[in-house]
Structure formats: C-alpha cells, structure tokens
Design a protein around this motif. Structure first.
Motif, PDB file in Angstrom:
ATOM      1  N   LEU A  95       0.833  -1.207   0.000  1.00 45.60           N
ATOM      2  CA  LEU A  95       0.000   0.000   0.000  1.00 45.60           C
ATOM      3  C   LEU A  95       0.866   1.256   0.000  1.00 45.60           C
ATOM      4  O   LEU A  95       0.540   2.244  -0.655  1.00 45.60           O
ATOM      5  CB  LEU A  95      -0.939   0.003   1.206  1.00 45.60           C
ATOM      6  N   TRP A  96       1.958   1.228   0.742  1.00 43.72           N
ATOM      7  CA  TRP A  96       2.870   2.371   0.819  1.00 43.72           C
ATOM      8  C   TRP A  96       3.439   2.697  -0.557  1.00 43.72           C
ATOM      9  O   TRP A  96       3.562   3.852  -0.940  1.00 43.72           O
ATOM     10  CB  TRP A  96       3.988   2.047   1.805  1.00 43.72           C
ATOM     11  N   LYS A  97       3.793   1.644  -1.314  1.00 44.30           N
ATOM     12  CA  LYS A  97       4.434   1.824  -2.617  1.00 44.30           C
ATOM     13  C   LYS A  97       3.444   2.047  -3.761  1.00 44.30           C
ATOM     14  O   LYS A  97       3.842   2.481  -4.840  1.00 44.30           O
ATOM     15  CB  LYS A  97       5.290   0.599  -2.940  1.00 44.30           C
ATOM     16  N   ALA A  98       2.173   1.759  -3.527  1.00 42.46           N
ATOM     17  CA  ALA A  98       1.162   1.834  -4.593  1.00 42.46           C
ATOM     18  C   ALA A  98       0.838   3.282  -4.955  1.00 42.46           C
ATOM     19  O   ALA A  98       0.874   4.180  -4.110  1.00 42.46           O
ATOM     20  CB  ALA A  98      -0.108   1.114  -4.164  1.00 42.46           C
ATOM     21  N   ALA A 104       5.088  10.944  13.087  1.00 46.50           N
ATOM     22  CA  ALA A 104       6.066   9.977  13.597  1.00 46.50           C
ATOM     23  C   ALA A 104       5.851   8.601  12.963  1.00 46.50           C
ATOM     24  O   ALA A 104       6.817   7.903  12.639  1.00 46.50           O
ATOM     25  CB  ALA A 104       5.971   9.872  15.119  1.00 46.50           C
ATOM     26  N   THR A 105       4.605   8.225  12.742  1.00 44.50           N
ATOM     27  CA  THR A 105       4.297   6.943  12.099  1.00 44.50           C
ATOM     28  C   THR A 105       4.753   6.970  10.650  1.00 44.50           C
ATOM     29  O   THR A 105       5.350   6.013  10.149  1.00 44.50           O
ATOM     30  CB  THR A 105       2.786   6.638  12.184  1.00 44.50           C
ATOM     31  N   ARG A 106       4.489   8.066   9.976  1.00 39.00           N
ATOM     32  CA  ARG A 106       4.910   8.226   8.578  1.00 39.00           C
ATOM     33  C   ARG A 106       6.440   8.124   8.468  1.00 39.00           C
ATOM     34  O   ARG A 106       6.964   7.455   7.583  1.00 39.00           O
ATOM     35  CB  ARG A 106       4.411   9.561   8.031  1.00 39.00           C
ATOM     36  N   GLU A 107       7.157   8.756   9.384  1.00 40.12           N
ATOM     37  CA  GLU A 107       8.621   8.704   9.374  1.00 40.12           C
ATOM     38  C   GLU A 107       9.122   7.275   9.628  1.00 40.12           C
ATOM     39  O   GLU A 107      10.059   6.822   8.968  1.00 40.12           O
ATOM     40  CB  GLU A 107       9.189   9.643  10.437  1.00 40.12           C
ATOM     41  N   LEU A 108       8.496   6.589  10.564  1.00 35.27           N
ATOM     42  CA  LEU A 108       8.884   5.221  10.869  1.00 35.27           C
ATOM     43  C   LEU A 108       8.687   4.323   9.652  1.00 35.27           C
ATOM     44  O   LEU A 108       9.579   3.555   9.268  1.00 35.27           O
ATOM     45  CB  LEU A 108       8.080   4.674  12.050  1.00 35.27           C
ATOM     46  N   LEU A 109       7.532   4.449   8.999  1.00 30.66           N
ATOM     47  CA  LEU A 109       7.252   3.629   7.827  1.00 30.66           C
ATOM     48  C   LEU A 109       8.204   3.955   6.679  1.00 30.66           C
ATOM     49  O   LEU A 109       8.649   3.054   5.961  1.00 30.66           O
ATOM     50  CB  LEU A 109       5.795   3.806   7.384  1.00 30.66           C
ATOM     51  N   ALA A 110       8.547   5.212   6.529  1.00 31.32           N
ATOM     52  CA  ALA A 110       9.497   5.601   5.480  1.00 31.32           C
ATOM     53  C   ALA A 110      10.859   4.950   5.714  1.00 31.32           C
ATOM     54  O   ALA A 110      11.538   4.564   4.762  1.00 31.32           O
ATOM     55  CB  ALA A 110       9.632   7.128   5.425  1.00 31.32           C
ATOM     56  N   GLU A 111      11.246   4.815   6.965  1.00 29.08           N
ATOM     57  CA  GLU A 111      12.514   4.160   7.290  1.00 29.08           C
ATOM     58  C   GLU A 111      12.439   2.650   7.076  1.00 29.08           C
ATOM     59  O   GLU A 111      13.411   2.028   6.661  1.00 29.08           O
ATOM     60  CB  GLU A 111      12.905   4.443   8.754  1.00 29.08           C
ATOM     61  N   LEU A 112      11.288   2.054   7.402  1.00 30.70           N
ATOM     62  CA  LEU A 112      11.139   0.592   7.307  1.00 30.70           C
ATOM     63  C   LEU A 112      10.978   0.084   5.881  1.00 30.70           C
ATOM     64  O   LEU A 112      11.462  -0.994   5.557  1.00 30.70           O
ATOM     65  CB  LEU A 112       9.929   0.138   8.128  1.00 30.70           C
ATOM     66  N   ILE A 113      10.265   0.841   5.074  1.00 29.52           N
ATOM     67  CA  ILE A 113       9.882   0.366   3.745  1.00 29.52           C
ATOM     68  C   ILE A 113      10.782   1.004   2.702  1.00 29.52           C
ATOM     69  O   ILE A 113      10.880   2.215   2.617  1.00 29.52           O
ATOM     70  CB  ILE A 113       8.395   0.675   3.461  1.00 29.52           C
ATOM     71  N   ASP A 114      11.434   0.167   1.889  1.00 28.07           N
ATOM     72  CA  ASP A 114      12.334   0.703   0.844  1.00 28.07           C
ATOM     73  C   ASP A 114      11.550   1.474  -0.173  1.00 28.07           C
ATOM     74  O   ASP A 114      10.618   1.088  -0.719  1.00 28.07           O
ATOM     75  CB  ASP A 114      13.093  -0.401   0.078  1.00 28.07           C
TER      76      ASP A 114
END
Length: 114
Positions: free
Chosen positions: A48-51, A104-114
């Motif tokens: 979903l993040w990459k879509a 903060a959630t958006r930043e965390l996900l940006a770090e986790l997901i390539d």
C-alpha cells in the motif's frame, strides 16, 4: 551459631528514578508495533505504501496466495491500528494508506519500507 548481619549496600528502588514515559504513548506505540509485527501485514502495508492508488482486496488474495478471510483479518488489524483506510466499490473493498497518519508513524514507515 551467631548470625552476622551484612551491611545493606543498596535498598531496592532507592538507587535512581526511571525517566518518565507516557503510558498513552507506550500503549499507542505497542499497538502500532503489534500491527507491524506480522510478516503478512508488513508485506500488505509495504504494498500500500508503494502503490500509486488504492489496492483491491482481490489483488491481495491473488498476489499473496492467501484466502480472502485471512487477508481481511490482517487488513482489519491494520485498520484498527489506524494505518489503512478503505472504501467500497461495488462488491470489492479497496485499501490505501490512511491519509492522516501521524508524522512519527509516517517517518517510521518511510525508514522501514524501501
């Protein structure tokens, strides 16, 4: 036999005070980590993040080779954690990243997901 009393070097709980940590923060963060702690949910969230747009539930069932109830269960957990939102189009449900993710959630996900 005489009992020798040893000197008390340190009383429990008297050494140092722990830094303050908000219980509400710990609860919210724990819920987020639980949602992200499953490989299936993390894969779905990364998709979903990459879509470029919402993804149909049917695409998850086909692409991940899991049953619709299993996909729905995992998606419900992501939705409960406030990570995704959905809309119904005909008979299908489409999911996307929640538009109002906490920074903060958006930043965390940006770090986790390539």
């Amino acid at each position: 036999m005489a009992i020798k009393e040893l000197p008390v070097v340190r009383e429990r709980g008297e050494c140092c005070e722990l830094p303050k940590v908000s219980e509400s923060w710990a609860s919210r963060t724990s819920d987020l980590m639980k949602a992200l702690g499953d490989p299936t949910r993390l894969t779905m969230l990364a998709s979903l993040w990459k879509a470029d747009g919402p993804i149909c539930i049917c695409d998850f069932t086909a692409g991940m080779e899991l049953t619709q109830p299993t996909i729905s269960h995992h998606m419900a957990k992501l939705k409960e954690a406030g990570l995704v939102e959905s809309e119904k189009r005909g008979i299908w449900i489409y999911y996307r990243m929640h538009r109002k993710l906490a920074p903060a959630t958006r930043e965390l996900l940006a770090e986790l997901i390539d």
